[in-house]
Design an enzyme around this catalytic site. Structure first.
Site, short mmCIF file in Angstrom:
data_model
loop_
_atom_site.label_atom_id
_atom_site.label_comp_id
_atom_site.label_asym_id
_atom_site.label_seq_id
_atom_site.Cartn_x
_atom_site.Cartn_y
_atom_site.Cartn_z
N ASP A 28 33.36 59.89 41.69
CA ASP A 28 33.91 60.24 40.40
C ASP A 28 33.68 59.03 39.49
OD1 ASP A 28 35.55 61.57 38.42
OD2 ASP A 28 37.17 60.21 39.00
N ASP A 30 35.84 58.05 35.97
CA ASP A 30 37.10 57.48 35.46
C ASP A 30 38.08 57.23 36.59
OD1 ASP A 30 37.11 57.29 32.48
OD2 ASP A 30 36.54 59.39 32.63
N ASP A 189 39.77 59.56 42.49
CA ASP A 189 41.08 58.96 42.22
C ASP A 189 42.14 59.95 41.73
OD1 ASP A 189 41.67 58.17 38.90
OD2 ASP A 189 39.84 59.18 39.54
#
Length: 251
Positions: A28, A30, A189
């Site tokens: 991922d 961000d 995250d």
């Protein structure tokens, strides 16, 4: 011995060893490559304050995690302006422009990112960035972090049939990289991203960058790490090397 979040470190390590020989690692963007959520939170808070959202009371971080973090802008627009999707999308576009201004000044990589990057490069693994962020944001972050030549492909949620938490973006990454889900794992995250990876049939290593560990664990990651320096991660990577018969040693 049991880790603080209730995991057995040995089980954490061996959960990735079944992927050997490893073909690819997916990331991922961000909160996974960089700790960008504080910049997103700041931009949302300031812009919502300007338009008098929430009776002029600044939104807090708990609200941000619940309503915004890891979600696609279409869903965010609906949550913020349920009766006016067009206004919501325009607001999100303006917020992203503010975020990109902040990123140029304040972006920092997650600790240990370049160490795991080297581990991946040394083994000749394929890699993709898979994100719900707009392409302009994702490519800017990747460029600032010096990862433009690292990723083979960048997959954007809005360019797939469905964004995360649907598995579509991760399945598209597998297709473009021409790799198998049986030999690929993911770094994520957010609960939304972990759910997407799990739904795509791959183990997900969750980063507890900002989102509460108990919320991330509900999405069923293989295990959680604090950052890329975490000993749990390196124990798992060492297990992969052992099972693959790799001769390269980690530093």
């Amino acid at each position: 011995m049991t880790a603080a979040n209730g995991e057995n470190p040995t089980e954490s390590s061996s959960s990735l060893a079944t992927l050997a020989p490893l073909q690819a690692v997916l990331f991922d963007v961000d909160g996974t490559l960089c700790d960008s959520d504080p910049l997103h939170y700041y931009a949302f808070r300031e812009m919502l304050l300007e338009i008098g959202y929430n009776q002029g009371v600044p939104v807090d971080e708990e609200w941000f995690i619940k309503t915004i973090a890891g979600k696609h802008n279409d869903d965010i627009a609906s949550a913020l302006f349920p009766d006016d999707q067009e206004r919501g999308l325009k607001f999100c576009d303006e917020k992203e422009a503010m975020f990109r201004r902040l990123v140029k000044e304040q972006l920092k990589p997650i600790d240990g990112l370049y160490k795991v990057k080297k581990w991946i490069e040394d083994r000749g693994l394929k890699r993709a960035a898979v994100t719900n962020a707009p392409r302009l944001n994702a490519e800017l972050i990747i460029e600032i972090l010096g990862l433009k030549d690292f990723f083979d492909v960048v997959i954007i949620g809005s360019e797939c049939e469905r964004a995360k938490p649907s598995p579509d973006p991760y399945l598209k990454a597998l297709e473009l990289l021409k790799v198998s889900k049986e030999h690929t794992f993911i770094f994520e995250d957010s609960a939304s991203g972990i759910k997407a990876g799990v739904a795509a049939g791959m183990p997900v290593v969750g980063l507890a960058t900002r989102n509460p560990p108990h919320i991330l664990m509900e999405a069923k990651p293989a295990f959680l790490i604090k950052d890329y320096e975490d000993s749990k991660l390196w124990a798992a990577l060492e297990e992969i090397d052992k099972k693959s018969g790799a001769t390269t040693t980690t530093v």
